[in-house]
Every structure is written in structure tokens, then in C-alpha cells.
Motif scaffolding. Structure first.
Motif, PDB file in Angstrom:
ATOM      1  N   UNK A   8       0.846  -1.184   0.000  1.00  0.00           N
ATOM      2  CA  UNK A   8       0.000   0.000   0.000  1.00  0.00           C
ATOM      3  C   UNK A   8       0.881   1.234   0.000  1.00  0.00           C
ATOM      4  N   UNK A   9       0.277   2.394  -0.210  1.00  0.00           N
ATOM      5  CA  UNK A   9       1.048   3.628  -0.313  1.00  0.00           C
ATOM      6  C   UNK A   9       1.454   4.116   1.077  1.00  0.00           C
ATOM      7  N   UNK A  10       2.478   4.984   1.149  1.00  0.00           N
ATOM      8  CA  UNK A  10       2.873   5.544   2.449  1.00  0.00           C
ATOM      9  C   UNK A  10       1.726   6.262   3.155  1.00  0.00           C
ATOM     10  N   UNK A  11       0.931   7.007   2.387  1.00  0.00           N
ATOM     11  CA  UNK A  11      -0.169   7.755   3.003  1.00  0.00           C
ATOM     12  C   UNK A  11      -1.205   6.812   3.608  1.00  0.00           C
ATOM     13  N   UNK A  12      -1.520   5.727   2.901  1.00  0.00           N
ATOM     14  CA  UNK A  12      -2.487   4.768   3.426  1.00  0.00           C
ATOM     15  C   UNK A  12      -1.936   4.055   4.661  1.00  0.00           C
ATOM     16  N   UNK A  13      -0.622   3.774   4.650  1.00  0.00           N
ATOM     17  CA  UNK A  13      -0.020   3.133   5.818  1.00  0.00           C
ATOM     18  C   UNK A  13      -0.102   4.050   7.032  1.00  0.00           C
ATOM     19  N   UNK A  14       0.080   5.347   6.817  1.00  0.00           N
ATOM     20  CA  UNK A  14       0.033   6.321   7.910  1.00  0.00           C
ATOM     21  C   UNK A  14      -1.308   6.287   8.628  1.00  0.00           C
TER      22      UNK A  14
END
Length: 270
Positions: A239-245
Motif C-alpha cells: 500500500x502507499x505511504x499515506x495509506x499506511x500512515x
């Protein structure tokens, strides 16, 4: 936090970062690529990446992608430093070519009974510390001698948080690229370039804990640009960094905590 750990003590601290316990019954335990490997004790049925597994002691390799473990009972584990894989392989006849896969470790029946009985009804991590420490000792079979050249090469990458040039590393250790790659693959199951990319990605996650500018954090961690960072992040975590955040998984704070401790030398022997 649903996942708790105790720092490894004494001579085990050379090889092992921590003994951990995950007890949240409603959410998965997420293990991400972090340059370590795990030995996991599952006392009841569980799922590893949606595949059912029975009671057993499982080897979770040096990961190159995220792995999810779920169980309605507590899960216990040992998280070991990557250069310890060399010791564990030698003592347990593990084929390093299998280290990409999760598999059940074969241990003596007496040790198996001791481990499962000792963790079955434990209410607190401290109650099973000694059990898991003894398992740790048995897996190493008193092979407590560190391979100094392997450890130095691994720590060279860790100290620089993965932001290295392989050619410079070869000059530092007076070894050819081929020789360096072969020594890592034969002992750790991953190459130096792959390990550096894992720790660079961890550095990026660490930076995101202190700054909310995704692009700036990517540059600080040594990525060419944000696109390069996102592509590598997605390939390893799915998943993307933003979604992981914004990921609502109880083990995420624990992931951040262990990365910070690793990069600030908390796990190094006293």
C-alpha cells in the motif's frame, strides 16, 4: 499498544532484539520488512497470510514483504538480528534457500512441551520470558560466537540506515561486489542491496513519525524522488505511504517503536 516486548538480556542481546507478545484478538499482527527475522510460537490455530496453520514454532524469514498473522489467542515471538540467521541455520539444519518462506521448525518433543505449556495460560509477558529465552538458547544450541565480519558488514548498512553505495561498501571491507553479495546471500538469504533498501524504507517510516512532509522524508531517507519512494514502499508493504500512515492496525505503533529503537542503538548490547 496490543504488542509488547522485553529487550533480550545477557549474551542473548548480541543475537536477539526482543521477546514479544501480541494479544489483540480482533486485529492482525503485521510484520513488515525490517531487517530482522522472527521465531513465532502459536499455541492454537492461526492464519498466516490467510493460510491456516496449527500449533507450532514457526520461522518467519527476513521479510521482503509484509506478513499478517491472526489468531484469537495470544501469539509469542523472538525477533532476532539478521546476522543471527547464520547461527540459527547452522544449528538447526535450515536451508538458507528456504528463508523466503514461512515454515514450521522441528524441535525436540520435550522442548516443544515445555514451550507450549509455558505459554499456554500466561497472562503477562513476564510469565513466559524465561520459556522464550530458553527456546532462544536452544535454537542457537550454545553457538554464541558472532561472525564478526558478517556482523560488521550488516551494521555498516544499519548505521547508515540503508543509505549506502555498494561500491563504497566493497572498498571499506576490501571485498568484490560478487564476494559481498555471495556472503550475504549464503548467510542471510538476502543481498546487501536488498537489505539496504529495507532499512532505507524503515528510515523513511521513522522520518514520517517526526515530519508530515512525505516528499521531504523521502529525500532525507535517500530516495531519488517521491515516485521512487512510493513504488518501493508499495512493493514491500502492499500500500502507499499515506495509506499506511492512516492504517488502523494495533501493531503499527509497535512497528514504529521497534524501528526507532533499532536506529537509536537501543538493541545493542550494553
Amino acid at each position: 499498544m496490543a504488542t509488547f516486548e522485553t529487550k533480550a538480556k545477557g549474551e542473548l542481546s548480541i543475537f536477539t532484539e526482543g521477546i514479544w507478545r501480541h494479544h489483540h484478538q480482533e486485529q492482525n499482527l503485521m510484520l513488515i520488512p525490517d531487517g530482522t527475522f522472527n521465531v513465532v510460537v502459536i499455541n492454537h490455530e492461526a492464519l498466516i497470510d490467510n493460510e491456516p496453520v496449527g500449533r507450532g514454532v514457526y520461522f518467519i524469514p527476513v521479510l521482503t514483504r509484509a506478513v499478517m498473522i491472526s489468531s484469537d489467542q495470544p501469539i509469542y515471538g523472538l525477533r532476532l538480528k539478521i546476522f543471527s540467521l547464520h547461527n540459527l541455520i547452522q544449528c538447526n539444519n535450515i536451508d538458507v534457500r528456504q528463508t523466503r518462506d514461512v515454515f514450521k521448525i522441528s524441535i525436540a518433543q520435550q522442548l516443544s512441551d515445555y514451550v507450549f505449556n509455558g505459554t499456554k495460560d500466561a497472562e503477562h509477558l513476564s510469565e513466559c520470558d524465561r520459556v522464550l529465552e530458553n527456546l532462544n538458547y536452544e535454537l542457537l544450541h550454545k553457538n554464541y560466537q558472532v561472525n564478526p565480519s558478517l556482523r560488521d558488514r550488516v551494521n555498516y548498512i544499519l548505521d547508515r540506515k540503508g543509505n549506502i553505495q555498494i561500491q563504497e561498501m566493497c572498498r571499506e571491507f576490501e571485498i568484490s561486489r560478487q564476494g559481498l553479495h555471495k556472503s550475504f546471500k549464503n548467510s542471510l538469504g538476502v543481498g546487501p542491496k536488498e537489505l539496504s533498501s529495507i532499512w532505507r524504507l524503515n528510515h523513511y517510516l521513522w522520518r514520517l513519525q517526526h515530519e508530515d512532509n512525505f516528499t521531504s522524508c523521502a529525500f532525507d531517507a535517500g530516495f531519488y524522488d517521491q515516485v521512487h519512494c512510493i513504488k518501493e514502499f508499495q512493493s514491500k508493504l502492499g500500500l502507499s505511504p499515506r495509506k499506511f500512515t492512516y492504517l488502523n492496525i494495533t501493531s503499527v505503533p509497535y512497528i514504529h517503536s521497534t524501528i526507532e529503537k533499532r536506529f537509536t542503538n537501543f538493541y545493542d548490547p550494553d
